[in-house]
Design a protein around this motif. Structure first.
Motif, PDB file in Angstrom:
ATOM      1  N   GLU A  66       4.817  -2.933  -1.001  1.00 59.19           N
ATOM      2  CA  GLU A  66       4.377  -1.713  -1.016  1.00 59.19           C
ATOM      3  C   GLU A  66       3.984  -0.692   0.029  1.00 59.19           C
ATOM      4  O   GLU A  66       3.418  -1.341   1.060  1.00 59.19           O
ATOM      5  N   ASP A  68       1.898   1.901   1.485  1.00 61.26           N
ATOM      6  CA  ASP A  68       0.947   3.027   0.988  1.00 61.26           C
ATOM      7  C   ASP A  68       0.570   4.043   1.865  1.00 61.26           C
ATOM      8  O   ASP A  68       0.249   3.846   3.092  1.00 61.26           O
ATOM      9  N   HIS A  72      -2.545   7.044  -1.478  1.00 56.19           N
ATOM     10  CA  HIS A  72      -3.307   5.833  -2.283  1.00 56.19           C
ATOM     11  C   HIS A  72      -4.700   5.707  -2.260  1.00 56.19           C
ATOM     12  O   HIS A  72      -5.134   4.822  -3.020  1.00 56.19           O
ATOM     13  N   ASP A  81      -2.398   0.953  -8.049  1.00 59.04           N
ATOM     14  CA  ASP A  81      -2.444  -0.236  -6.840  1.00 59.04           C
ATOM     15  C   ASP A  81      -2.981  -1.604  -7.632  1.00 59.04           C
ATOM     16  O   ASP A  81      -2.430  -2.618  -7.181  1.00 59.04           O
ATOM     17  N   ARG A  97       1.234  -5.036   1.303  1.00 54.71           N
ATOM     18  CA  ARG A  97       0.903  -3.865   1.505  1.00 54.71           C
ATOM     19  C   ARG A  97       0.924  -3.687   2.889  1.00 54.71           C
ATOM     20  O   ARG A  97       0.122  -3.952   3.850  1.00 54.71           O
TER      21      ARG A  97
END
Length: 127
Positions: A66, A68, A72, A81, A97
């Protein structure tokens, strides 16, 4: 996302397939049939993951990634999340992340990917 994708291609050195914008429902399914299955199915079908690294050939997911960005930090994003964190922990698929940056280093990503995949654990296969 495009910048990260191009560096991921270099970082993985063709050891993995790099899939972009994958629906959660394409890699996760409900293993049981709870009373509120429709709600849970919709939670999975309506969301996506930025990148999935898969085995070459069989396309077995090994790692989800992911990206971010600063959004976020908002409460609604934080809840989404956390949903993804919990979901991937439950299915034993590591989630990496990566903070949004102006540029990415292939060697840094390679190290982070290797560490995440090495630490990977799978839940037992139902019999």
């Amino acid at each position: 996302e495009r910048k990260l994708y191009l560096v991921l291609l270099r970082a993985t050195e063709r050891r993995y397939e790099v899939m972009a914008m994958v629906r959660l429902g394409d890699i996760v399914r409900l293993a049981n049939n709870p009373a509120d299955a429709k709600f849970h199915r919709n939670q999975v079908l309506c969301k996506h993951i930025d990148f999935v690294l898969c085995t070459v050939g069989m396309l077995r997911p090994l790692l989800v990634i992911e990206l971010d960005d600063p959004s976020h930090r908002f409460p609604d994003h934080a809840a989404r999340d956390q949903f993804k964190n919990d979901l991937f922990a439950a299915v034993g698929l590591p989630l990496l992340r990566i903070e949004l940056q102006g540029s990415y280093r292939a060697d840094d990503l390679r190290d982070r990917i290797a560490a995440a995949i090495t630490a990977q654990t799978y839940p037992p296969i139902p019999r």
